[in-house]
Design a protein around this motif. Sequence first.
Motif, mmCIF file in Angstrom:
data_model
loop_
_atom_site.group_PDB
_atom_site.id
_atom_site.type_symbol
_atom_site.label_atom_id
_atom_site.label_comp_id
_atom_site.label_asym_id
_atom_site.label_seq_id
_atom_site.Cartn_x
_atom_site.Cartn_y
_atom_site.Cartn_z
ATOM 1 N N GLN A 115 -23.408 -3.515 -31.097
ATOM 2 C CA GLN A 115 -23.587 -3.700 -32.545
ATOM 3 C C GLN A 115 -25.064 -3.962 -32.846
ATOM 4 O O GLN A 115 -25.733 -4.729 -32.133
ATOM 5 C CB GLN A 115 -22.753 -4.893 -33.036
ATOM 6 N N CYS A 116 -25.567 -3.350 -33.937
ATOM 7 C CA CYS A 116 -26.950 -3.597 -34.398
ATOM 8 C C CYS A 116 -27.176 -5.103 -34.542
ATOM 9 O O CYS A 116 -28.224 -5.629 -34.150
ATOM 10 C CB CYS A 116 -27.194 -2.980 -35.774
ATOM 11 N N SER A 117 -26.187 -5.788 -35.130
ATOM 12 C CA SER A 117 -26.367 -7.212 -35.425
ATOM 13 C C SER A 117 -26.456 -8.049 -34.149
ATOM 14 O O SER A 117 -27.077 -9.111 -34.141
ATOM 15 C CB SER A 117 -25.231 -7.720 -36.319
ATOM 16 N N ALA A 120 -30.096 -7.735 -32.959
ATOM 17 C CA ALA A 120 -30.948 -8.548 -33.838
ATOM 18 C C ALA A 120 -30.765 -10.040 -33.541
ATOM 19 O O ALA A 120 -31.731 -10.799 -33.493
ATOM 20 C CB ALA A 120 -30.612 -8.245 -35.303
ATOM 21 N N PHE A 155 -26.096 2.413 -31.085
ATOM 22 C CA PHE A 155 -25.902 1.289 -32.001
ATOM 23 C C PHE A 155 -24.766 1.571 -32.976
ATOM 24 O O PHE A 155 -24.615 2.690 -33.457
ATOM 25 C CB PHE A 155 -27.189 1.028 -32.795
ATOM 26 N N HIS A 156 -23.993 0.528 -33.244
ATOM 27 C CA HIS A 156 -22.907 0.630 -34.221
ATOM 28 C C HIS A 156 -23.080 -0.472 -35.260
ATOM 29 O O HIS A 156 -23.573 -1.563 -34.943
ATOM 30 C CB HIS A 156 -21.545 0.488 -33.533
ATOM 31 N N ASP A 157 -22.655 -0.138 -36.484
ATOM 32 C CA ASP A 157 -22.762 -1.110 -37.560
ATOM 33 C C ASP A 157 -21.348 -1.310 -38.106
ATOM 34 O O ASP A 157 -20.806 -0.419 -38.744
ATOM 35 C CB ASP A 157 -23.703 -0.526 -38.632
ATOM 36 N N GLY A 177 -22.969 -10.460 -33.536
ATOM 37 C CA GLY A 177 -22.584 -9.054 -33.413
ATOM 38 C C GLY A 177 -21.500 -8.810 -32.378
ATOM 39 O O GLY A 177 -21.447 -7.744 -31.763
#
Length: 276
Positions: A115-117, A120, A155-157, A177
């Motif tokens: 996950q992108c999050s 981050a 990446f997945h959102d 994430g």
Amino acid sequence: MAANELYEIYALRYAERVNRTRGENFKVTDDHDAPMPIDYFIWVVRNDARTIVVDTGFGLEEARKRERNLLQTPEQALASIGVELSTVEDVVITHLHYDHAGTMPDFSRARFHLQCSEMAFATGPAMLDEHERWAFSADHVCDMVRLLYDGRVVFHDEDADIAPGITLHRLPGHTDGLQAVRVPTRRGAVLLASDASHFYENFMRRSPFPICYSEADTLRSYDRLEELADSEDHIIPGHDPLVRALYAAPSSELQGWVCRLDEAPSRSVAAMGFRP
Ligand SMILES: [Zn+2]
Ligand SMILES: [Zn+2]
């Protein structure tokens, strides 16, 4: 659903921690000092067309640093069901904690779904907090950055499809994430919850695990994981030794090491009195 869009799922146990109490597994609990051991798993989803590894565990060095009892390396665990690291093309990293994202460089051909999050979160200001940082290893996070610069991170959102029938779902709370994996099987849709719920009791009692970036998100994610799975018997918690008691091994030699999650459990968790 066509038979070739159904999958087998294996839980592979690679480590354990026996001297652990309920107080380490629940933020709030009635008896903090009672013993409650924890298992460490990685998972494999496969059918004739593909093999997907979910999480990469930790290796010897990390086990030594954290004084964890490594029973076998993730590589050995995968070999026990005939999966060779160099042939794996897809790895899902549910989150970047040390017990889920070690040994990634050993998968020399794989792309890594994240996950992108989560990226981050693991590389941003939240890591200035010692309590949040504790369960991450800077080496593993750097491994993921190197894989990114190799072009091997997908990446997945939020929600995503990664193979016929297989979906990822962001379930934040434990980390920002964290993602679960939903897999169609002969017995219905099984949800590999990973640390969205370490134990059955976490989601069934709505009682979060102490590593909890957001309690509100954790509780919302418990609701979401119940929506995503066909029943509570289709939710597989990330660390519960009960999984080994409920799901059969594929052979007698693998008893205690490997369980088949696409086959029905021997008992229903509904009858275990976990719901308040
Ligand atoms: Zn975790
Ligand atoms: Zn974990």
